[in-house]
Design a protein around this motif. Structure first.
Motif, mmCIF file in Angstrom:
data_model
loop_
_atom_site.group_PDB
_atom_site.id
_atom_site.type_symbol
_atom_site.label_atom_id
_atom_site.label_comp_id
_atom_site.label_asym_id
_atom_site.label_seq_id
_atom_site.Cartn_x
_atom_site.Cartn_y
_atom_site.Cartn_z
ATOM 1 N N GLY A 42 67.239 129.529 22.183
ATOM 2 C CA GLY A 42 66.434 130.720 22.392
ATOM 3 C C GLY A 42 66.286 131.041 23.868
ATOM 4 O O GLY A 42 66.649 130.253 24.738
ATOM 5 N N ARG A 43 65.741 132.209 24.136
ATOM 6 C CA ARG A 43 65.546 132.631 25.526
ATOM 7 C C ARG A 43 64.367 131.870 26.116
ATOM 8 O O ARG A 43 63.304 131.761 25.505
ATOM 9 C CB ARG A 43 65.322 134.141 25.583
ATOM 10 C CG ARG A 43 65.539 134.733 26.950
ATOM 11 C CD ARG A 43 65.693 136.242 26.891
ATOM 12 N NE ARG A 43 66.921 136.632 26.197
ATOM 13 C CZ ARG A 43 67.401 137.867 26.184
ATOM 14 N NH1 ARG A 43 66.770 138.831 26.844
ATOM 15 N NH2 ARG A 43 68.505 138.148 25.530
ATOM 16 N N GLU A 44 64.551 131.396 27.345
ATOM 17 C CA GLU A 44 63.585 130.510 27.990
ATOM 18 C C GLU A 44 63.062 131.141 29.272
ATOM 19 O O GLU A 44 63.833 131.713 30.055
ATOM 20 C CB GLU A 44 64.270 129.170 28.315
ATOM 21 C CG GLU A 44 63.447 128.195 29.113
ATOM 22 C CD GLU A 44 64.259 127.008 29.622
ATOM 23 O OE1 GLU A 44 63.645 126.006 30.028
ATOM 24 O OE2 GLU A 44 65.492 127.097 29.636
ATOM 25 N N PHE A 45 61.778 130.999 29.505
ATOM 26 C CA PHE A 45 61.163 131.491 30.737
ATOM 27 C C PHE A 45 61.631 130.662 31.934
ATOM 28 O O PHE A 45 61.666 129.434 31.879
ATOM 29 C CB PHE A 45 59.645 131.404 30.610
ATOM 30 C CG PHE A 45 58.915 131.620 31.907
ATOM 31 C CD1 PHE A 45 58.347 130.543 32.574
ATOM 32 C CD2 PHE A 45 58.804 132.883 32.453
ATOM 33 C CE1 PHE A 45 57.670 130.723 33.754
ATOM 34 C CE2 PHE A 45 58.129 133.073 33.649
ATOM 35 C CZ PHE A 45 57.564 131.989 34.298
ATOM 36 N N VAL A 46 61.956 131.346 33.027
ATOM 37 C CA VAL A 46 62.363 130.669 34.254
ATOM 38 C C VAL A 46 61.338 130.886 35.371
ATOM 39 O O VAL A 46 60.850 129.929 35.974
ATOM 40 C CB VAL A 46 63.749 131.167 34.719
ATOM 41 C CG1 VAL A 46 64.115 130.555 36.074
ATOM 42 C CG2 VAL A 46 64.815 130.841 33.677
ATOM 43 N N ALA A 47 61.004 132.138 35.656
ATOM 44 C CA ALA A 47 60.083 132.415 36.758
ATOM 45 C C ALA A 47 59.560 133.843 36.642
ATOM 46 O O ALA A 47 60.216 134.708 36.058
ATOM 47 C CB ALA A 47 60.778 132.236 38.105
ATOM 48 N N VAL A 48 58.386 134.061 37.222
ATOM 49 C CA VAL A 48 57.823 135.416 37.288
ATOM 50 C C VAL A 48 57.116 135.575 38.614
ATOM 51 O O VAL A 48 56.505 134.639 39.127
ATOM 52 C CB VAL A 48 56.871 135.705 36.106
ATOM 53 C CG1 VAL A 48 55.716 134.730 36.053
ATOM 54 C CG2 VAL A 48 56.367 137.149 36.156
#
Length: 121
Positions: A42-48
């Motif tokens: 699945g799509r994974e959070f990296v940075a914001v």
């Protein structure tokens, strides 16, 4: 509209910088994020990074190795990746949202098309 670029093949331990160009809206009104999706996952959070660039959050797997930044004058957001590992191999997406400073995929309204990063061992 968001356009990601800068992906490619790199050896483990190497570095790469991704770029994302935005057009069509007031760039500085948006929080900007990077996500990634590895094959079969699945799509994974990296940075914001928030609108003014003063607040940032990273995913646990990239802390200390990746840096997100933005240039509101150029309508660009960047992801500097260092000490890359084979498990960083994924398609990387930039995303933007005006309301939410979030690591939640569902919070983002606008998405780029993705750029592939492959890290060889």
């Amino acid at each position: 509209q968001l356009q990601a670029s800068g992906g490619g093949l790199v050896q483990a331990g190497g570095s790469l910088r991704l770029s994302c160009a935005a057009s069509g809206r007031t760039f500085s009104d948006y929080h900007l994020g990077w996500f990634r999706q590895a094959p079969g996952k699945g799509r994974e959070f990296v940075a914001v990074l928030n609108r003014n660039g003063f607040s940032v959050t990273y995913g646990d797997s990239v802390i200390g190795r990746f840096t997100i930044s933005r240039d509101n004058d150029k309508n660009m957001v960047y992801l500097q990746m260092s000490s890359l590992k084979p498990e960083d191999t994924a398609v990387y997406y930039c995303a933007a949202d005006q309301r939410y400073f979030s690591r939640d995929i569902a919070s983002y309204t606008y998405w780029g098309q993705g750029t592939l990063v492959t890290v060889s061992s």
